[in-house]
Design a protein around this motif. Structure first.
Motif, PDB file in Angstrom:
ATOM      1  N   THR A   1      -7.319   2.346  -6.406  1.00 59.10           N
ATOM      2  CA  THR A   1      -7.626   3.021  -5.155  1.00 59.10           C
ATOM      3  C   THR A   1      -9.135   3.152  -5.055  1.00 59.10           C
ATOM      4  OG1 THR A   1      -7.075   4.921  -3.752  1.00 59.10           O
ATOM      5  CG2 THR A   1      -7.394   5.361  -6.097  1.00 59.10           C
TER       6      THR A   1
ATOM      7  N   VAL B   1       7.831  -0.058  -4.291  1.00 65.08           N
ATOM      8  CA  VAL B   1       7.490  -1.328  -3.646  1.00 65.08           C
ATOM      9  C   VAL B   1       8.756  -2.064  -3.227  1.00 65.08           C
ATOM     10  CG1 VAL B   1       6.429  -3.588  -4.020  1.00 65.08           C
ATOM     11  CG2 VAL B   1       5.280  -1.518  -4.852  1.00 65.08           C
TER      12      VAL B   1
ATOM     13  N   ARG C   1       0.859  -1.181   0.000  1.00 62.26           N
ATOM     14  CA  ARG C   1       0.000   0.000   0.000  1.00 62.26           C
ATOM     15  C   ARG C   1       0.901   1.239   0.000  1.00 62.26           C
ATOM     16  NH1 ARG C   1      -3.148  -1.772   5.359  1.00 62.26           N
ATOM     17  NH2 ARG C   1      -0.967  -2.255   5.867  1.00 62.26           N
TER      18      ARG C   1
ATOM     19  N   GLY D   1      -0.907   3.652 -15.741  1.00 63.49           N
ATOM     20  CA  GLY D   1       0.541   3.544 -15.602  1.00 63.49           C
ATOM     21  C   GLY D   1       1.283   3.596 -16.919  1.00 63.49           C
TER      22      GLY D   1
ATOM     23  N   PRO E   1      -0.842  -1.581  -6.019  1.00 64.21           N
ATOM     24  CA  PRO E   1      -0.399  -1.924  -7.370  1.00 64.21           C
ATOM     25  C   PRO E   1      -1.308  -2.963  -8.013  1.00 64.21           C
ATOM     26  CG  PRO E   1       1.484  -1.778  -5.892  1.00 64.21           C
ATOM     27  CD  PRO E   1       0.256  -1.674  -5.032  1.00 64.21           C
TER      28      PRO E   1
ATOM     29  N   VAL F   1       4.297   7.703 -10.439  1.00 65.49           N
ATOM     30  CA  VAL F   1       3.479   6.942 -11.385  1.00 65.49           C
ATOM     31  C   VAL F   1       3.772   7.389 -12.809  1.00 65.49           C
ATOM     32  CG1 VAL F   1       1.128   6.414 -12.108  1.00 65.49           C
ATOM     33  CG2 VAL F   1       1.689   6.511  -9.670  1.00 65.49           C
TER      34      VAL F   1
ATOM     35  N   LEU G   1      -2.648   3.692  -2.817  1.00 64.22           N
ATOM     36  CA  LEU G   1      -2.610   2.959  -4.070  1.00 64.22           C
ATOM     37  C   LEU G   1      -2.213   1.516  -3.790  1.00 64.22           C
ATOM     38  CD1 LEU G   1      -0.682   5.382  -6.490  1.00 64.22           C
ATOM     39  CD2 LEU G   1      -3.147   5.218  -6.094  1.00 64.22           C
TER      40      LEU G   1
ATOM     41  N   THR H   1      -1.973  -6.014 -10.222  1.00 61.90           N
ATOM     42  CA  THR H   1      -1.190  -7.176 -10.648  1.00 61.90           C
ATOM     43  C   THR H   1      -2.010  -8.259 -11.315  1.00 61.90           C
ATOM     44  OG1 THR H   1      -1.446  -8.201  -8.466  1.00 61.90           O
ATOM     45  CG2 THR H   1       0.514  -6.820  -8.813  1.00 61.90           C
TER      46      THR H   1
ATOM     47  N   LEU I   1       6.481   3.030  -9.864  1.00 66.34           N
ATOM     48  CA  LEU I   1       5.780   2.541  -8.677  1.00 66.34           C
ATOM     49  C   LEU I   1       6.411   1.256  -8.143  1.00 66.34           C
ATOM     50  CD1 LEU I   1       3.369   3.366  -6.905  1.00 66.34           C
ATOM     51  CD2 LEU I   1       1.941   1.867  -8.308  1.00 66.34           C
ATOM     52  N   GLU I   2       6.844   0.391  -9.029  1.00 58.88           N
ATOM     53  CA  GLU I   2       7.466  -0.859  -8.589  1.00 58.88           C
ATOM     54  C   GLU I   2       8.771  -0.592  -7.842  1.00 58.88           C
ATOM     55  OE1 GLU I   2       7.775  -4.694  -7.658  1.00 58.88           O
ATOM     56  OE2 GLU I   2       6.054  -3.779  -8.662  1.00 58.88           O
TER      57      GLU I   2
ATOM     58  N   ALA J   1      -1.726   0.968 -13.582  1.00 56.43           N
ATOM     59  CA  ALA J   1      -0.624   0.860 -12.621  1.00 56.43           C
ATOM     60  C   ALA J   1      -1.124   0.467 -11.240  1.00 56.43           C
ATOM     61  CB  ALA J   1       0.132   2.178 -12.536  1.00 56.43           C
ATOM     62  N   ALA J   2      -2.262   1.021 -10.828  1.00 56.72           N
ATOM     63  CA  ALA J   2      -2.689   0.845  -9.440  1.00 56.72           C
ATOM     64  C   ALA J   2      -4.182   1.086  -9.314  1.00 56.72           C
ATOM     65  CB  ALA J   2      -1.924   1.810  -8.529  1.00 56.72           C
TER      66      ALA J   2
END
Length: 283
Positions: free
Chosen positions: A153, A48, A2, A134, A189, A39, A187, A191, A44-45, A150-151
């Motif tokens: 929310t 993480v 998150r 993304g 991610p 973003v 956000l 996947t 973003l990765e 990308a994510a």
């Protein structure tokens, strides 16, 4: 994982949220001043990965609107069949989706109050899933649409109902009162398609379930939203699409159940989280 924007001791950060607190990551990524910049850069990765095995830096903090500098927020209106029926105009599913813009200034963060203005008290709630683009693109096919997310929310797409009726053919002013809605808490991610295809959205007001539906019942699924929107505009990393709310908003009760100071609205989607906001009058 998150990833949120938050404020601690008067300073704004973005970072990872754990059960024990927040891990500030923005000090290590000065090239990206905001989460929007992260973003937009497709990074973003990297956040993480950077959060792994790090210690909590803040145990006391306040959430901000998750991407407060997002320049483009587009909303899909009337996107569930029961929601369409609420209008009682005899219309079947429309051929094309309804769209309107919102601005970041109209949103606040998780655990912050929605603001009811003195000019009008028809503040309403709308629980929705929001997607963050993304990978940009134009004329994106439905098959490829999820590759551009990308994510995820959540959004409480708060509306001053009387002000969406001020003119014949627009809703913009009723949808953009300062801090009338919220986006957050964070956000998540994107996947896996199941994060959206199987998602159930529930909105509660003071503990009472007002909205309860599944995204698979959308008249215009998210893949179609991305395809349609990218036909007329080039989607860019960092764009937010607010995907539509189920039936059960306060305006559709008889009499209407508009929000008032002291109310608490919760929007929950398993796998994303719960967005909670109180309500206060503008000071």
């Amino acid at each position: 994982m998150r990833i949120a924007t938050y404020t601690a001791k008067g300073e704004t950060f973005y970072g990872a949220i754990t059960d024990d607190g927040a891990i500030a990551l923005s000090p290590d990524f000065a090239q990206w001043p905001t989460l929007y910049d992260v973003v937009a850069a497709g990074a973003l990765e990297q956040l993480v990965e950077a959060a792994k095995d790090r210690a909590v830096t803040h145990t006391e903090f306040d959430y901000e609107m998750v991407m407060p500098s997002a320049p483009r927020i587009l909303c899909v209106g009337v996107n569930f069949p029961d929601r369409n029926a609420e209008y009682k105009d005899g219309s079947t599913q429309p051929k094309y989706m309804s769209l309107f813009p919102r601005f970041a200034s109209g949103f606040t963060g998780h655990n912050r109050p929605l603001i009811r203005p003195p000019e009008n008290h028809t503040l309403d709630y709308e629980g929705e899933v929001a997607i963050v683009i993304g990978k940009g693109g134009r004329r994106i096919s439905q098959i490829d649409a999820y590759d551009h997310i990308a994510a995820l929310t959540l959004c409480n797409e708060g509306t001053i109902r009387d002000w969406v009726r001020h003119a014949k053919f627009n809703v913009t002013q009723g949808k953009n009162w300062d801090k009338s809605g919220s986006i957050g808490p964070w956000l998540v991610p994107f996947t896996d398609a199941s994060q959206l295809d199987d998602a159930r959205i529930i909105t509660r007001v003071n503990g009472e379930v007002r909205q309860d539906d599944v995204l698979s019942r959308m008249m215009f699924p998210i893949r179609r939203e991305i395809e349609y929107i990218s036909t007329f505009m080039t989607l860019q990393p960092g764009d937010i699409i607010i995907t539509g709310t189920p039936t059960g908003a306060g305006a559709r009760f008889d009499p209407p159940k508009y929000l008032k100071p002291g109310d608490v609205v919760e929007i929950e989607v398993e796998g994303i989280g719960t967005l909670i906001n109180g309500v206060e009058d503008e000071q």
